[in-house]
Design a protein around this motif. Sequence first.
Motif, PDB file in Angstrom:
ATOM      1  N   LEU A   1       0.833  -1.205   0.000  1.00 43.23           N
ATOM      2  CA  LEU A   1       0.000   0.000   0.000  1.00 43.23           C
ATOM      3  C   LEU A   1       0.867   1.255   0.000  1.00 43.23           C
ATOM      4  O   LEU A   1       0.641   2.194  -0.765  1.00 43.23           O
ATOM      5  N   TYR A   2       1.905   1.238   0.832  1.00 43.61           N
ATOM      6  CA  TYR A   2       2.807   2.395   0.874  1.00 43.61           C
ATOM      7  C   TYR A   2       3.561   2.543  -0.459  1.00 43.61           C
ATOM      8  O   TYR A   2       3.793   3.658  -0.938  1.00 43.61           O
ATOM      9  N   ALA A   3       3.949   1.414  -1.067  1.00 45.78           N
ATOM     10  CA  ALA A   3       4.652   1.467  -2.350  1.00 45.78           C
ATOM     11  C   ALA A   3       3.767   2.076  -3.429  1.00 45.78           C
ATOM     12  O   ALA A   3       4.226   2.873  -4.255  1.00 45.78           O
ATOM     13  N   GLN A   4       2.481   1.718  -3.411  1.00 47.90           N
ATOM     14  CA  GLN A   4       1.548   2.278  -4.385  1.00 47.90           C
ATOM     15  C   GLN A   4       1.393   3.784  -4.220  1.00 47.90           C
ATOM     16  O   GLN A   4       1.129   4.507  -5.185  1.00 47.90           O
ATOM     17  N   HIS A   5       1.560   4.254  -2.990  1.00 47.48           N
ATOM     18  CA  HIS A   5       1.465   5.696  -2.724  1.00 47.48           C
ATOM     19  C   HIS A   5       2.798   6.416  -2.942  1.00 47.48           C
ATOM     20  O   HIS A   5       2.889   7.630  -2.713  1.00 47.48           O
TER      21      HIS A   5
END
Length: 450
Positions: free
Chosen positions: A30-34
């Motif tokens: 999720l953090y990587a997608q952001h």
Amino acid sequence: MPAPRAGDEPELLAAAQAGDARAAHRLGKLYAQHGERAAAKHWWERAAAGGNVDSAYNLGIWHEKHGSLEEAVTWYEAAASTGDAEAATNLATLLLEQRGDPEAARKWFEIAAAAGSRAAARRLALMCEESGELGTAREWHRRAAADGDVASAHDLGFLAYCAGDDAETLHWWECAARGGHAESAYCLGLFLDATRDPEGAEAYYRLAAKSEHPGAASRLGGVALSRGDLRTARGWFEQAAAAGRACDQRMAGFVCVELGDTAAASHWFGRAAASGDPEAAYNYGLLLIAEFGDFAGGRHFFRQAAQAGHHEAAVELGGLLSAAGEHGEAQIWLSDPPPPAWARPAEPELTARAELAAAAIARGGGVPPSVADMVEVLSTWDVVTRPLHDHSDVVAWLVARSGVHLSAVEHLASVRGTLLRPGSAPWPGQGELQHVLTTARDLRRRLGVR
């Protein structure tokens, strides 16, 4: 593992902080997608410490892009040691391309291939080819091809062709061509031309031409020209010429002349001449004089062609210079023009064999001899032996008629045999071909063949 959804952060964060490795992995995604790389790395490290293989793999990718090679290797190795094929493939690729350690890379490629990685099987095949392990290379190519890798099917076709195995050549090039590999369709067309199946060859040239293969378009142009269909020939030659092929730009120019389109002919001859094609430069000079009355332009292109060894251009240039009163330079060109080039049309099977030989040599990492030179060698033999009815002792017959040394004629026969029967001997190099080309020209001169 399900991808994280918007709004999952509090739930995932709580689970990850409680030690749930799956939740930590999803939180990292999720953090990587952001675009929050540092936070993604933090949670993947937490997940990997809890045994999550996907996080170890992601950390390998993270460090390959943003970190250090050593960290990337460590994390890929952690994932690969559990049997993850993609991690093993990435690890092997790093070891080979970044560390220069083919031995360690091969070990991990083998592990990845055994786990079902098509990419690893192909890389192994190519490594084995480079090290001369052709039998092992074929096995790995077969694994990759059986899994749908059309490039490996194409390579299997070439390995079979170089070994003289016609059945395997047909099988693998057909497999690759059916899978959409345009080069295989073209090579199969050449192979069928070489084995005197022009209808089958044309079908595969058309298949390759659908993918805008310039060689296939050129061959189809030749087919149309042989049928007297100038408009179709023009379309195919112009398609090949647009890819920058000087020989096809010249052919497009010839066809346009026949069709009466001098502007288009001028365009194509000019482009081919600019690429250094002496025949195109000569014909461009003729066109400029005959159609546009441009003697200065004609002289320029005759000189360009003559300096590249074009006999007719040298003679035409000498004539123009004489007419202009420049007798000194005219005499230079007229008294000692370059020798006439070999201009006989070659049989399609001979040009096909020469193209396949050049492609095979280039694929093996060598510098291929000129296709035109190979065609000249093959065509010379055909022409000078045409009067002979019994070919049982053709070498002795040629030696007796021409006076060329026995060893030179035997060498010419050997190279010709290699080009026509792949696998009978190693492919000739540039130096060897130039040597037998000299013999071929000497034979023609002594036997009065032009």
